[in-house]
Design a protein around this motif. Sequence first.
Motif, PDB file in Angstrom:
ATOM      1  N   UNK A 152       0.867  -1.178   0.000  1.00 13.64           N
ATOM      2  CA  UNK A 152       0.000   0.000   0.000  1.00 13.64           C
ATOM      3  C   UNK A 152       0.905   1.231   0.000  1.00 13.64           C
ATOM      4  N   UNK A 153       1.034   1.917  -1.151  1.00 16.22           N
ATOM      5  CA  UNK A 153       1.957   3.057  -1.230  1.00 16.22           C
ATOM      6  C   UNK A 153       1.323   4.367  -0.811  1.00 16.22           C
ATOM      7  N   UNK A 154       0.582   4.349   0.299  1.00 15.73           N
ATOM      8  CA  UNK A 154      -0.073   5.599   0.682  1.00 15.73           C
ATOM      9  C   UNK A 154       0.915   6.630   1.215  1.00 15.73           C
ATOM     10  N   UNK A 155       2.155   6.209   1.482  1.00 15.44           N
ATOM     11  CA  UNK A 155       3.144   7.193   1.922  1.00 15.44           C
ATOM     12  C   UNK A 155       3.514   8.130   0.765  1.00 15.44           C
ATOM     13  N   UNK A 156       3.918   7.552  -0.354  1.00 13.94           N
ATOM     14  CA  UNK A 156       4.273   8.400  -1.502  1.00 13.94           C
ATOM     15  C   UNK A 156       3.031   9.085  -2.064  1.00 13.94           C
ATOM     16  N   UNK A 157       1.862   8.467  -1.888  1.00 15.33           N
ATOM     17  CA  UNK A 157       0.629   9.097  -2.365  1.00 15.33           C
ATOM     18  C   UNK A 157       0.343  10.387  -1.618  1.00 15.33           C
ATOM     19  N   UNK A 158       0.703  10.451  -0.334  1.00 13.34           N
ATOM     20  CA  UNK A 158       0.487  11.673   0.436  1.00 13.34           C
ATOM     21  C   UNK A 158       1.404  12.802   0.005  1.00 13.34           C
ATOM     22  N   UNK A 159       2.465  12.454  -0.706  1.00 14.47           N
ATOM     23  CA  UNK A 159       3.386  13.477  -1.208  1.00 14.47           C
ATOM     24  C   UNK A 159       3.040  13.855  -2.652  1.00 14.47           C
ATOM     25  N   UNK A 160       2.794  12.833  -3.496  1.00 15.31           N
ATOM     26  CA  UNK A 160       2.647  13.073  -4.932  1.00 15.31           C
ATOM     27  C   UNK A 160       1.303  12.658  -5.520  1.00 15.31           C
ATOM     28  N   UNK A 161       0.413  12.097  -4.727  1.00 15.96           N
ATOM     29  CA  UNK A 161      -0.883  11.710  -5.253  1.00 15.96           C
ATOM     30  C   UNK A 161      -0.818  10.498  -6.170  1.00 15.96           C
ATOM     31  N   UNK A 162      -1.740  10.447  -7.119  1.00 15.43           N
ATOM     32  CA  UNK A 162      -1.885   9.279  -7.984  1.00 15.43           C
ATOM     33  C   UNK A 162      -0.657   9.046  -8.858  1.00 15.43           C
ATOM     34  N   UNK A 163       0.037  10.123  -9.225  1.00 12.62           N
ATOM     35  CA  UNK A 163       1.233   9.917 -10.047  1.00 12.62           C
ATOM     36  C   UNK A 163       2.332   9.210  -9.254  1.00 12.62           C
ATOM     37  N   UNK A 164       2.363   9.410  -7.946  1.00 11.44           N
ATOM     38  CA  UNK A 164       3.305   8.676  -7.107  1.00 11.44           C
ATOM     39  C   UNK A 164       2.948   7.205  -7.033  1.00 11.44           C
ATOM     40  N   UNK A 165       1.651   6.899  -6.957  1.00 13.32           N
ATOM     41  CA  UNK A 165       1.198   5.507  -6.945  1.00 13.32           C
ATOM     42  C   UNK A 165       1.559   4.827  -8.260  1.00 13.32           C
ATOM     43  N   UNK A 166       1.327   5.516  -9.369  1.00 14.40           N
ATOM     44  CA  UNK A 166       1.638   4.932 -10.679  1.00 14.40           C
ATOM     45  C   UNK A 166       3.126   4.646 -10.804  1.00 14.40           C
ATOM     46  N   UNK A 167       3.934   5.501 -10.229  1.00 12.92           N
ATOM     47  CA  UNK A 167       5.377   5.277 -10.235  1.00 12.92           C
ATOM     48  C   UNK A 167       5.715   3.959  -9.541  1.00 12.92           C
ATOM     49  N   UNK A 168       5.064   3.691  -8.419  1.00 20.36           N
ATOM     50  CA  UNK A 168       5.293   2.453  -7.681  1.00 20.36           C
ATOM     51  C   UNK A 168       4.771   1.243  -8.451  1.00 20.36           C
ATOM     52  N   UNK A 169       3.618   1.388  -9.082  1.00 21.86           N
ATOM     53  CA  UNK A 169       3.042   0.287  -9.869  1.00 21.86           C
ATOM     54  C   UNK A 169       3.971  -0.088 -11.017  1.00 21.86           C
TER      55      UNK A 169
END
Length: 596
Positions: free
Chosen positions: A113-130
Amino acid sequence: MINSIMERTRLLVDVAMGRKPADLVIRNGRWVSVQSGEIIPNTDVAIVGERIAYVGPDASHTLGERTRLIDAAGRYLTPGLLDGHMHIESGMLTVTEFTRAVIPHGTTAMFVDPHEIANVFGLQGVKLMVDEAAAQPIHVWVQAPSCVPSAPGLETPGASIGPQEVAEAMTWPGIIGLGEVMNFPGVFLGDEKMHAEMAAARAAGKVIGGHYASPDLGLPFHGYIAGGPEDDHEGTRMEDAIARVRQGMKAMLRFGSAWHDVAEGVRAITEMKLDPRRFILCTDDSHSETLVNEGHVNRAVRQAIAHGIPPITAIQMATLNTAEHFGLSREIGMIAPGRFADILLVSDLAEFHPELVIARGKVVAENGKLLIELPAFPYPDWATHSVHLGQQLTAKDFRLPALPGGRQIANVIGVIENQAPTRRFRMEVEPQDGEIRVDLQRDLAKIALVERHKATGGVQVGLVHGFGFNTACAIASTVAHDSHHMVVVGTDEAHMALAANKLAELGGGQIVVKEGEVIGQVALPIAGLMSNQRAEVVAQQAASVLEGFRACGCTLNNPNMQLSLLALVVIPELRISDLGLVDVTRFEFIPVLEKG
C-alpha cells in the motif's frame, strides 16, 4: 489471452506426462503441503518456465538433456513467503531495492500500500510504484491508497486521492485492491467519500483493506465491518483478533521493526482454538536495518512458531492464507501444479532461514546471497525534490508560549514502546519567561510538525514523553506518517531548527543533531521517504540515526519508527499534525496547554 493460457496449460500437461522435459527438477525434498496440512517426504518437483508442472514421489520421467537438477537432500520445500500488508516506503528503499533485500529471506510476493508516496505526490506517485513493481522478479501487487489524507480536516497532505482516482487505479494492471481504510470514523459515520471509494473497489472485484485502530469493539467496530473492509492489522490484543475473525475479517498479525503484535494475536489460536486459516502474518513496516540484519516475513514466521503455532500452520499464515484472501491461490501460495514456481529450501522450519530461493522458476538466491541482477529504475526529477520549508527556521519557531497566569496543564503525547498507539498524558508545567520549556527530569521534550509540501513556513509545537533524552539534541524526519511533513523532536529549540534546516538541505530523510553537531543521518531524496541506494547502505546510514538516538539518551527499540508515527492522526490517542494537536479518540483538535 485464452490462447496463451491454453498453450501454458498444455505445456504443463506435457511435462507432467513426460512428453516434454522440465527446465528444473528438485529431487528428494520434504514437501510442506500447506493446502493439505502435511509434510510429505521423498518428493520431487518439476518446473517448466515460471510454473510447477508436477509434484510427486518421482519426477525422473520429466528429465531431459538440459534439465537442471537440484538435490534437496531431505530439506523442506515450502512455498515462497507472502507479505499480506506492508509499506515499501517504510524500509526507506525503492521497490527495486526492497525486493533486493527481501528475496534472500524467502519473500516471493508482497501486497503493498503506497499511501506514503501518495500523500506526497498523489496518484502519479502511486503509478510510479506500480510501474516499478511490474519490473521485479517476484510478485509485487499494489493496493490503491484509500485515505489520502488519512483524516480529512485534521491534516494537509501534499496531494489527495478521492473516489475518481481510486476508480481509475482499479483499472490498472497490478492493482490488487483498496489500501487500508484508515478513516474508520468516516466508514461508520457514513462518509460519502469513503463509501464511494469502497464501492469502486467492490465493483472492480477487489479486496478492501482494513485499519480499525480503536480498542472500542462496540457499535463503531460493527459499523466499520459492515462498511466492507475485509482484513485488519491494527489489533494489538487477543480480543481484537478474536473479534475480527468472528465478524468475517482476516486478522493480520504484524511483526515488523517496531510493531510486535504476533505474540498477543496468536493466543486466539493457541488458547481460544480459533481456526488459523483466518489469520495472516504480515510486517506492515520494516526498517532497512531489520531487513538486512534480521529478515522479513520469515521473522514473523519464526515469531509465530516461538509463541506456540505449529510450523506448518505458521507457514500457512504467510502463504496460502494470504493468497486465498487476495483471490490468488490459483497462482501462488502453495507448491502445486499450475502455480508459479516460488519455492524455498529450508533445513529447519522453526529457524526458517531459506538456503535456496526459487522465484518464477528461477534460482534467485542462495545462502542469503542474491544471484540475479535487478534492472535499474529511473526516478524523474519531480520525485526527488519534495522538501519545501518556505523559510530558514530559527529557535523562535520552536518556542511554546505559555498561557497567561500561573499553573498550567499540558496535553502530552506519550510514546508506547513497540506499539503504534500513544497515550495522552496530562502533566502540570511551569512557565519560564513566558514559555514552556523541556524538562529532562520528567522526560518531557518538544515535538514540532513543520509543513514541507506547500512552503507555508508553518510550524506546530507540542510536547512528548517517552524518548528519554538526557542532553541537548534534536532529531528531524520527513518520514512522518501519513502526511509526511517534517516531524522534529528535541530538547533544545536551536538544535531543532538546525536539524530541520539541515534535513531540508539533504532533500529529506532523518537526521540527529547533538550538542550542535550532526551525529547521524540518512538521506531519502525520493519523496523525502526513500533512497535508491542498496539496502545495506541505507541500513548503515539508518543505523547512524539509531545510534544518534542512543547517544541522546533514548533506549527505545526502533525509536525512529515510533517518531515517524507521531503525526499519524488515525491511531489513538494523541498526535500532532500541521494543523494542531489531535485527540484521535474523538477526532478533534485540543490545545497543547490548558489552565490548571
